[in-house]
Write a protein that holds these residues in place. Structure first.
Motif, PDB file in Angstrom:
ATOM      1  N   TRP A   1     -28.277  29.470  26.920  1.00 23.20           N
ATOM      2  CA  TRP A   1     -29.035  28.477  26.154  1.00 23.20           C
ATOM      3  C   TRP A   1     -29.456  27.365  27.118  1.00 23.20           C
ATOM      4  CZ3 TRP A   1     -31.432  28.146  21.675  1.00 23.20           C
ATOM      5  CH2 TRP A   1     -31.721  26.895  21.108  1.00 23.20           C
TER       6      TRP A   1
ATOM      7  N   LYS B   1     -28.884  31.272  16.966  1.00 21.42           N
ATOM      8  CA  LYS B   1     -30.152  31.157  17.693  1.00 21.42           C
ATOM      9  C   LYS B   1     -30.653  32.530  18.182  1.00 21.42           C
ATOM     10  CE  LYS B   1     -28.973  26.708  17.696  1.00 21.42           C
ATOM     11  NZ  LYS B   1     -28.613  26.288  16.342  1.00 21.42           N
TER      12      LYS B   1
ATOM     13  N   GLN C   1     -34.206  35.365  21.296  1.00 21.46           N
ATOM     14  CA  GLN C   1     -33.563  34.067  21.101  1.00 21.46           C
ATOM     15  C   GLN C   1     -34.582  33.062  20.607  1.00 21.46           C
ATOM     16  OE1 GLN C   1     -32.128  31.794  24.626  1.00 21.46           O
ATOM     17  NE2 GLN C   1     -30.167  31.860  23.559  1.00 21.46           N
TER      18      GLN C   1
ATOM     19  N   ARG D   1     -32.151  19.155  20.606  1.00 20.35           N
ATOM     20  CA  ARG D   1     -30.779  19.589  20.322  1.00 20.35           C
ATOM     21  C   ARG D   1     -29.766  18.724  21.081  1.00 20.35           C
ATOM     22  NH1 ARG D   1     -31.745  23.919  16.879  1.00 20.35           N
ATOM     23  NH2 ARG D   1     -29.845  23.090  15.967  1.00 20.35           N
TER      24      ARG D   1
ATOM     25  N   ASP E   1     -35.027  28.672  19.195  1.00 20.27           N
ATOM     26  CA  ASP E   1     -34.529  27.378  18.731  1.00 20.27           C
ATOM     27  C   ASP E   1     -34.860  27.335  17.245  1.00 20.27           C
ATOM     28  OD1 ASP E   1     -34.171  24.739  17.918  1.00 20.27           O
ATOM     29  OD2 ASP E   1     -34.716  23.922  19.865  1.00 20.27           O
ATOM     30  N   ASP E   2     -33.853  27.597  16.417  1.00 20.27           N
ATOM     31  CA  ASP E   2     -34.087  27.825  14.995  1.00 20.27           C
ATOM     32  C   ASP E   2     -34.723  26.628  14.276  1.00 20.27           C
ATOM     33  OD1 ASP E   2     -31.743  26.363  15.295  1.00 20.27           O
ATOM     34  OD2 ASP E   2     -30.444  27.838  14.343  1.00 20.27           O
TER      35      ASP E   2
END
Length: 573
Positions: free
Chosen positions: A295, A71, A179, A503, A181-182
């Motif tokens: 995260w 991420k 960073q 997620r 959230d892929d």
């Protein structure tokens, strides 16, 4: 409904567009195979050049490598030691673009500590390296988008990260990376490509390529949802299938192939209160580096780097992998983490260009574009951060073979949906909270996931207030987000929502088990599921979670792989 919404109705329209490509004049300019970050990037690149574009993905958007990364949007500090300045500079240029122009709602600066353990010699050496890292980020003509490094004493380090052992370091250097959230980024990029006119369909797998002599002229595909097969005609096909590159190339030729090796990396997710720190950390291991990454209300700890030759759809983390990460992070923590502290585990595969070296840790992260046979372009290798450059290079190669003159790539100027107006929406978040009668923390959560599109989710709550309730076992996420994932983001199954649109599968203690029935009930009327179908979807998701848990108790890759493969890829119809 918005023209960019990946709704069930849109999927049917896109399928019809792809079917019609075999009719006179219907041929695509470019068909993209693979719906990860590079495939989605290539679709956006091609369609914004004015080309007629289709994209197919065998599973879900970002369901492979692209949703299972660390991420991070970063230059790769360790590549400086390898003297790979060009790769680092390219990645840092992309980091600046993503942070400031392309996706400021999805890519955020994140601070890290680089602990120093040797007196006198290490600080100037590491400091010079990080100064070079910072400086390379400024040479692209864009602002870096993150602050410069700061040197901290031992006391300053412990103030920033009280959980570190007193003797774990003699000081540190704080630096910044980005960073993301892929999985959310990829789904957003697919929507952006659709907004500009691409026809994109998930759960549509390529079963063969179409040939005229040596030339590839399209693909035969199977709809995983219905079993229907049909042909798609295209002037050029771009193979962006990552770790599946060898398999998809083999459908066409065994000559001039790029060879891709899969390297497994696993990550642990632990609650934020288990490590007291205001910053992330980067730690040395004997093989590579270990990241401890903030995260939300959690930490992500990773990663490993081991060869993987088993099932590529569902790489499995073993008990030994988990113990390896815990052992290494515990070397610097006052209060050691245990297996009971681990909320979630995920494993992903890096697509590395294979060389003579046996170690995947030393294989190239640079990418290669090849044209092994007429009509087929293959792009492989690279790293998540540089997806846009990989996509551009692949489309450049395909465009050279098209009859008409194709404009240059313009994606460095194209913000993703939700980026334009995001900062203004953030600045008025308190007013938005008052207008919708929702807590400002919820509004901030939505803004950081949807950007300026957050109002579309809030409107769902306004129309149906019960959608403003959090999901069971996953307080960060609202029912409205499940509805939105299904009506606007192409979610077709419970797993799509719990593992990628949110997620929850890695962030909640029960891995989404208690949320699954509620999610299924919210998806059902949109996707036309009857009661039996709802029950089947829930049963399948629970079996998936159980298979993953079982795999993570196994001692080695072979037994972990066997345990994970006990469950099919999607709920059987």
């Amino acid at each position: 409904m918005a023209t960019d919404a990946l709704s069930p109705e849109y999927r049917e329209e896109a399928l019809q567009k792809l079917r019609s490509t075999t009719e006179p004049g219907g041929q695509l300019d470019i068909l993209i195979v693979g719906g990860g970050v590079v495939g989605a990037g290539a679709a956006l690149d091609a369609v914004t050049r004015g080309l007629k574009v289709g994209m197919v993905e065998a599973r879900d958007w970002a369901s492979g490598t692209s949703s299972r990364s660390s991420k991070l949007i970063h230059g790769g500090l360790r590549y400086l030691e390898m003297l790979d300045f060009a790769l680092v500079q390219e990645a840092l240029k992309e980091r600046g673009l993503l942070l400031q122009r392309i996706a400021p709602h999805l890519v955020k600066p994140v601070p890290f500590l680089y602990p120093l353990t040797k007196r006198f010699v290490e600080r100037p050496y590491v400091g010079a390296g990080i100064f070079l890292y910072d400086t390379l980020g400024m040479t692209s003509g864009n602002s870096r988008g993150v602050p410069m490094q700061t040197h901290l004493t031992r006391r300053g380090t412990l103030r920033a990260a009280p959980s570190l052992k007193d003797d774990a370091m003699i000081g540190s250097i704080r630096y910044y990376d980005g960073q993301v959230d892929d999985a959310r980024y990829v789904a957003n990029m697919v929507r952006t490509a659709v907004h500009y006119g691409a026809a994109a369909v998930n759960r549509l797998s390529v079963v063969d390529f179409l040939r005229e002599g040596e030339r590839v002229v399209g693909a035969r595909v199977r709809d995983q949802e219905t079993g229907e097969e049909f042909e798609i005609a295209a002037s050029q096909v771009v193979n962006a299938t990552g770790v599946w590159t060898d398999e998809t190339q083999a459908m066409v030729t065994d000559r001039g192939q790029l060879k891709v090796r899969a390297s497994k990396g696993i990550h642990l997710v632990v609650p934020r209160d288990r490590i007291q720190s205001t910053v992330g950390m980067i730690l040395r291991t004997e093989k590579s580096v270990l990241f401890v990454i903030p995260w939300g209300r959690h930490w992500i700890i990773g990663t490993t780097d081991t060869d993987w030759n088993l099932d590529k759809s569902h790489p499995a983390a073993t008990s030994a992998d988990i113990d390896y990460l815990l052992e290494h992070v515990n070397r610097v923590l006052k209060r050691p983490l245990t297996r009971e502290d681990v909320e979630g585990v995920y494993a992903g595969l890096r697509p590395l260009l294979a060389g003579e070296n046996d170690s995947t840790a030393k294989l190239s992260r640079e990418h290669v574009v090849a044209h092994p046979v007429p009509g087929l372009v293959v792009v492989a290798g690279g790293k998540w951060t540089t997806y846009r450059v990989m996509a551009k290079d692949a489309v450049d190669e395909a465009a050279r073979a098209l009859d008409e003159k194709v404009p240059e790539s313009c994606t460095q100027t194209i913000p993703l949906l939700g980026a334009v107006g995001y900062k203004a929406a953030w600045n008025r978040r308190h007013r938005t909270a008052d207008e919708y009668g929702i807590h400002v923390v919820r509004v901030e959560h939505l803004l950081n996931r949807y950007g300026a599109l957050a109002g579309e989710v809030l409107d769902l709550i306004k129309a149906k207030p019960e959608l403003g309730e959090p999901l069971p076992g996953a307080d960060d996420y609202l029912g409205a987000e499940v509805v939105y994932a299904t009506t606007h983001e192409g979610a077709r199954h419970i797993e799509d929502v719990l593992a990628r649109r949110t997620r929850i599968s890695i962030e909640s203690w029960d891995r989404g088990v208690s949320a699954a029935p509620v999610v299924a009930d919210l998806m059902a009327p949109i996707l036309g599921w009857d009661e039996a179908r709802v029950e089947e979807e829930v049963r399948h998701y629970l079996a998936r979670v159980e298979a993953e848990r079982l795999s993570q108790e196994q001692p080695d890759d072979v037994s972990a792989d066997a345990a994970r493969l006990a469950v099919q890829d999607i709920a059987p119809r």
